[in-house]
Design an enzyme around this catalytic site. Sequence first.
Site, PDB file in Angstrom:
ATOM      1  CB  SER A   1      -5.323   3.920 -15.480  1.00 28.70           C
ATOM      2  OG  SER A   1      -3.750   5.321 -15.433  1.00 28.70           O
TER       3      SER A   1
ATOM      4  CB  THR B   1      -8.195   1.626 -11.593  1.00 24.70           C
ATOM      5  OG1 THR B   1      -8.334   2.285 -12.622  1.00 24.70           O
ATOM      6  CG2 THR B   1      -7.543   2.464 -11.169  1.00 24.70           C
ATOM      7  CE1 TYR B   2      -4.734   0.942 -17.025  1.00 23.45           C
ATOM      8  CE2 TYR B   2      -6.829   0.921 -16.666  1.00 23.45           C
ATOM      9  CZ  TYR B   2      -5.329   1.072 -17.552  1.00 23.45           C
ATOM     10  OH  TYR B   2      -5.983   2.044 -18.982  1.00 23.45           O
TER      11      TYR B   2
ATOM     12  N   GLY C   1     -10.115   8.911 -16.002  1.00 22.91           N
ATOM     13  CA  GLY C   1     -10.835   8.229 -16.820  1.00 22.91           C
ATOM     14  C   GLY C   1     -12.311   8.464 -15.900  1.00 22.91           C
TER      15      GLY C   1
ATOM     16  CE  LYS D   1      -0.799   0.689   5.251  1.00 19.93           C
ATOM     17  NZ  LYS D   1      -2.551   1.263   5.886  1.00 19.93           N
TER      18      LYS D   1
ATOM     19  CB  ALA E   1     -11.262   6.150 -11.529  1.00 23.83           C
TER      20      ALA E   1
END
Length: 139
Positions: free
Chosen positions: A35, A67-68, A83, A19, A85
């Site tokens: 992303s 997301t990535y 995007g 994290k 997000a």
Amino acid sequence: MRSSLLEIIVMHLNMLKAKIHRATVTHAELHYEGSIAIDGVLLDASGIREYEQIHAWNVNSGQRFVTYALRAEEGSGIISVNGSAARSAQPGDLVIIAAFVQLSEAELETYQPTLVYVGAHNRISHTNRAIPKQMAGIS
């Protein structure tokens, strides 16, 4: 025969892999391909890979999304939520970015996540391999 089948079943648990704790969102780009772009120094320190699935939790609003990761320029301090997000975070919001891994019971014996803590300008303040035990509050 039945007991031998049970012996070969390996249970896997979803565990925190890494994290990045309380990073500050620097950009929210609605019309950029989805992303979260993350400073490459933070990706490397955390072990989160580019294109890896990540979970993000907005400390300010409580919103959560998946997301990535994308690699942003090393040392830039960029945390850009992109995007759809981008509707879940604004510049200045604090986010926790996490990745998870599946591990077998045997792998858990020696496993520890990688925890990266950031301060001003999304610079690493310190790292750790365990979260401090939460203590009961004093009344």
